[in-house]
Design a protein around this motif. Structure first.
Motif, PDB file in Angstrom:
ATOM      1  N   LEU A   1       0.863  -1.188   0.000  1.00  0.00           N
ATOM      2  CA  LEU A   1       0.000   0.000   0.000  1.00  0.00           C
ATOM      3  C   LEU A   1       0.895   1.232   0.000  1.00  0.00           C
ATOM      4  CD1 LEU A   1      -2.937   0.978   0.163  1.00  0.00           C
ATOM      5  CD2 LEU A   1      -2.771   0.880   2.647  1.00  0.00           C
ATOM      6  N   ASN A   2       0.635   2.156  -0.925  1.00  0.00           N
ATOM      7  CA  ASN A   2       1.470   3.345  -1.022  1.00  0.00           C
ATOM      8  C   ASN A   2       0.617   4.538  -1.454  1.00  0.00           C
ATOM      9  OD1 ASN A   2       3.714   5.005  -1.013  1.00  0.00           O
ATOM     10  ND2 ASN A   2       4.930   3.722  -2.378  1.00  0.00           N
ATOM     11  N   ILE A   3       1.249   5.714  -1.502  1.00  0.00           N
ATOM     12  CA  ILE A   3       0.488   6.916  -1.836  1.00  0.00           C
ATOM     13  C   ILE A   3       0.673   7.311  -3.304  1.00  0.00           C
ATOM     14  CG2 ILE A   3       0.480   7.767   0.519  1.00  0.00           C
ATOM     15  CD1 ILE A   3       2.688   9.715  -0.273  1.00  0.00           C
TER      16      ILE A   3
ATOM     17  N   GLU B   1       4.084   5.249  -8.670  1.00  0.00           N
ATOM     18  CA  GLU B   1       5.433   5.367  -9.209  1.00  0.00           C
ATOM     19  C   GLU B   1       6.464   4.914  -8.172  1.00  0.00           C
ATOM     20  OE1 GLU B   1       3.360   8.005  -8.894  1.00  0.00           O
ATOM     21  OE2 GLU B   1       2.533   8.030 -10.922  1.00  0.00           O
TER      22      GLU B   1
ATOM     23  N   ILE C   1       9.153   6.162  -7.065  1.00  0.00           N
ATOM     24  CA  ILE C   1       9.718   7.129  -6.119  1.00  0.00           C
ATOM     25  C   ILE C   1       8.759   7.486  -4.987  1.00  0.00           C
ATOM     26  CG2 ILE C   1      11.215   8.228  -7.831  1.00  0.00           C
ATOM     27  CD1 ILE C   1       8.924  10.607  -7.446  1.00  0.00           C
ATOM     28  N   LYS C   2       7.506   7.029  -5.084  1.00  0.00           N
ATOM     29  CA  LYS C   2       6.520   7.433  -4.094  1.00  0.00           C
ATOM     30  C   LYS C   2       6.688   6.714  -2.755  1.00  0.00           C
ATOM     31  CE  LYS C   2       4.711  10.569  -6.497  1.00  0.00           C
ATOM     32  NZ  LYS C   2       3.525  10.662  -7.292  1.00  0.00           N
ATOM     33  N   GLY C   3       6.215   7.348  -1.699  1.00  0.00           N
ATOM     34  CA  GLY C   3       6.170   6.694  -0.402  1.00  0.00           C
ATOM     35  C   GLY C   3       7.400   6.939   0.454  1.00  0.00           C
ATOM     36  N   ASN C   4       7.434   6.294   1.605  1.00  0.00           N
ATOM     37  CA  ASN C   4       8.551   6.476   2.528  1.00  0.00           C
ATOM     38  C   ASN C   4       9.637   5.413   2.284  1.00  0.00           C
ATOM     39  OD1 ASN C   4       7.531   4.147   3.759  1.00  0.00           O
ATOM     40  ND2 ASN C   4       6.224   5.327   5.132  1.00  0.00           N
TER      41      ASN C   4
ATOM     42  N   VAL D   1       8.727   1.578   2.741  1.00  0.00           N
ATOM     43  CA  VAL D   1       7.939   0.975   1.660  1.00  0.00           C
ATOM     44  C   VAL D   1       8.799   0.772   0.423  1.00  0.00           C
ATOM     45  CG1 VAL D   1       5.986   1.367   0.105  1.00  0.00           C
ATOM     46  CG2 VAL D   1       5.741   1.864   2.535  1.00  0.00           C
TER      47      VAL D   1
ATOM     48  N   GLU E   1      -2.727   1.954  -4.434  1.00  0.00           N
ATOM     49  CA  GLU E   1      -3.161   3.088  -3.605  1.00  0.00           C
ATOM     50  C   GLU E   1      -4.435   2.704  -2.867  1.00  0.00           C
ATOM     51  OE1 GLU E   1      -2.550   7.060  -5.370  1.00  0.00           O
ATOM     52  OE2 GLU E   1      -2.053   5.984  -7.191  1.00  0.00           O
ATOM     53  N   GLY E   2      -4.797   3.534  -1.893  1.00  0.00           N
ATOM     54  CA  GLY E   2      -5.932   3.230  -1.019  1.00  0.00           C
ATOM     55  C   GLY E   2      -7.208   2.866  -1.756  1.00  0.00           C
ATOM     56  N   ASP E   3      -7.463   3.558  -2.887  1.00  0.00           N
ATOM     57  CA  ASP E   3      -8.737   3.308  -3.575  1.00  0.00           C
ATOM     58  C   ASP E   3      -8.743   1.970  -4.305  1.00  0.00           C
ATOM     59  OD1 ASP E   3      -6.811   4.306  -5.238  1.00  0.00           O
ATOM     60  OD2 ASP E   3      -8.200   5.362  -6.541  1.00  0.00           O
TER      61      ASP E   3
ATOM     62  N   ILE F   1      -7.710  -0.889  -2.796  1.00  0.00           N
ATOM     63  CA  ILE F   1      -7.812  -1.984  -1.826  1.00  0.00           C
ATOM     64  C   ILE F   1      -9.022  -2.859  -2.122  1.00  0.00           C
ATOM     65  CG2 ILE F   1      -8.193  -2.582   0.617  1.00  0.00           C
ATOM     66  CD1 ILE F   1      -6.732   0.003   1.378  1.00  0.00           C
ATOM     67  N   PHE F   2     -10.162  -2.193  -2.369  1.00  0.00           N
ATOM     68  CA  PHE F   2     -11.423  -2.930  -2.496  1.00  0.00           C
ATOM     69  C   PHE F   2     -11.761  -3.298  -3.939  1.00  0.00           C
ATOM     70  CE2 PHE F   2     -11.495  -0.301   1.294  1.00  0.00           C
ATOM     71  CZ  PHE F   2     -11.760  -1.251   2.261  1.00  0.00           C
TER      72      PHE F   2
ATOM     73  N   VAL G   1      -1.147   2.703   9.375  1.00  0.00           N
ATOM     74  CA  VAL G   1      -1.848   2.938   8.113  1.00  0.00           C
ATOM     75  C   VAL G   1      -3.004   1.946   7.949  1.00  0.00           C
ATOM     76  CG1 VAL G   1      -1.586   2.821   5.592  1.00  0.00           C
ATOM     77  CG2 VAL G   1       0.146   3.972   6.973  1.00  0.00           C
TER      78      VAL G   1
END
Lengths: 342, 342
Positions: free
Chosen positions: A183-185, A188, A190-193, A196, A216-218, A220-221, A234
């Motif tokens: 799960l990331n924001i 790409e 380079i994204k996230g911490n 991750v 990404e969060g959307d 998940i489902f 998170v």
């Protein structure tokens, strides 16, 4: 049918034995092969049993516990000072083979710390993770972990969660090479911490996990991934926010329906189906997350569960005992982690 | 009515000018007092305008940009090497007073880094935060920040977000002493990570924020808090997961309706009402998060926005220009932070 025995931390959760004891009685009436050991304050438990005109029996035993883990007790305090608590004694029953699984609605951090010490983790696993199957648009369950047992996680821990989650999905759903995502924001690289990003690099180089990249969060489902891995902060807020928006939506739909005669008629006709849907989406219906990565089964209930919801957690434990989840995971995990270490 | 001018990063987002240009044309037809400067590749923009049989005009100007910030460009690279990008030039237009606000669907990290350097933060604010008003059961908007501009945040940053969020809610909703909460994985003091716990201690000792304590994910949409503060990783995944579960629910409801003939008939009769409800809950309808804490207005659109959703982001920018949000926040912030430093 072989009997199975559950050790219940009767004192855990917001309403303690007032919820856990009635839920146990319901479970015993539904499952003929079930035995329960209620661990907690004997006089309190006896008083509640008396109200239900029930007494101790071979199927329903009481193990008295002097202490209770409070919701604001620090894990280290619980571990060192609360060795006579209902939570600890319930775990001890599992450790020494007197019970097949433990269910608790108590302090998650304390449960995690005690379970790790008392029941031990599977070899190759440093920290257990809370995991639950979530519904998805594809109709397939999605396993999300960690749901709050580990506030922050390094990349190695996230990697282990991915391996555990993959094996769980494989063993429970029968799917070969389940798709695993972090799960990331953003999607790409380079994204996230850092954690991750490093976990992604670890997963890219292993053959044992069918790693598909970031979601990404959307997503998940959506059902694109079978297993989704994140840290416990998170995962916990994400899952709870989803429950919150589900409540908001039902509230808004109910209001819209109330205001319209035709809609009211529609709702009446659809009642049975909508009721099923509400039940399916009701967080309580999904109550009971597994503490994955231990040598035995521990199921964590919501702290604010009512008797119906706590019953669901008991049922989750029963299912896992029948499925022998930990031993299946251990068997598969050994070969996976062995290959990794080669 | 005084005219207002928006600078649009035309090249940002998954579909760039194919979305942003049509959205701009729609905005111009709706808002008579609006001027737009399309910043991006002039030939591409002209070709899309020609398709719509529109040419440049005083209300619709083009500023050519040689470069484009890609979604996987690192912020530091964008900042140093992409000074001729559509994103940077759009921000420059705001900085030098030629535009009242900037709208971009581009790389969030790059937008955040560039906006900070080009437009500067308000005094006392180290980092801008992405914020959006969310619907709640109480009917009151809930401001959630940060939504992804800052992957991780220290306690001081979370504290500043709380102050900014509080002032925003006060200025926009007119509510005195809006209730501010920190998003956490439990309501007890010991819960959560160090940053959240330290931020809580900072907020407990300030008189300028009506701090109510921790809320968990499921309380975001209840309306108990007016402002909810978290780091950008948590905020982003939480918000997106909520959008994901909303889609899942609508999918399930649609399926339930499809399977029932009478329900289908009634759904047809209810079409308008259901459409309104879907629209209300559609994440795209809420598109446009503000980069709060800057001296000027920057609105970030979803990267995958379609023209209708990008129009919503343009409308958000128009509203903020009319409300003069940054100057109101600055005025209030000065007194709040001054008191804090005394």
């Amino acid at each position: 049918m072989t009997h199975l025995t559950l050790a219940l931390d009767t004192m855990g959760g917001d309403n303690g034995p007032h919820v856990t004891v009635p839920a146990s009685l319901q479970a015993l009436s539904i499952y003929a092969d079930l035995n329960i050991i209620l661990v907690g304050d004997r006089p309190t438990i006896l008083a509640i049993l008396a109200k239900h005109q029930v007494s101790e029996s071979p199927r329903l035993q009481i193990l008295h516990a002097e202490q209770v883990v409070q919701m604001d007790d620090k894990p280290i305090h619980a571990l060192r000072r609360l060795k006579q608590s209902s939570m600890r004694l319930a775990l001890d029953l599992v450790a020494n083979g007197q019970a097949d699984a433990c269910v608790s609605a108590g302090n998650t951090g304390a449960l995690m710390a005690m379970a790790k010490v008392v029941l031990k983790t599977l070899s190759g696993i440093d920290r257990p993770a809370l995991v639950r199957a979530l519904p998805s648009i594809s109709g397939q369950p999605v396993y999300l972990l960690d749901l709050g047992a580990n506030t922050s996680c390094d990349s190695q821990t996230l990697f282990q969660f991915a391996v555990m989650g993959s094996v769980l999905a494989e063993q429970v759903t029968g799917k070969t090479a389940p798709k695993v995502a972090l799960l990331n924001i953003g999607s790409e690289e380079i994204k996230g911490n850092d954690q991750v990003q490093q976990a992604a690099r670890l997963l890219q180089t292993t053959h044992d996990v069918n790693y598909m990249g970031y979601v990404e969060g959307d997503q998940i489902f959506s059902g694109q991934a079978d297993v989704i891995v994140c840290d416990g902060f998170v995962g916990n807020t994400t899952l709870k926010a989803s429950e919150g928006i589900a409540r908001l939506l039902f509230h808004q739909i109910s209001e819209a329906v109330q205001r319209n005669l035709i809609a009211r008629l529609l709702a009446w006709l659809l009642k049975k189906r909508l009721k099923k849907l509400f039940l399916q989406m009701n967080p309580d219906h999904y109550n009971g997350a597994s503490l994955l990565g231990l040598r035995h089964i521990v199921v964590k209930s919501h702290g604010n569960a009512d008797a119906a919801a706590f019953l669901r957690a008991i049922e989750e434990a029963i299912t896992e005992v029948h499925r022998r989840v930990p031993s299946k995971i251990e068997a598969r995990l050994e070969s996976v982690l062995l290959e990794k270490s080669c």
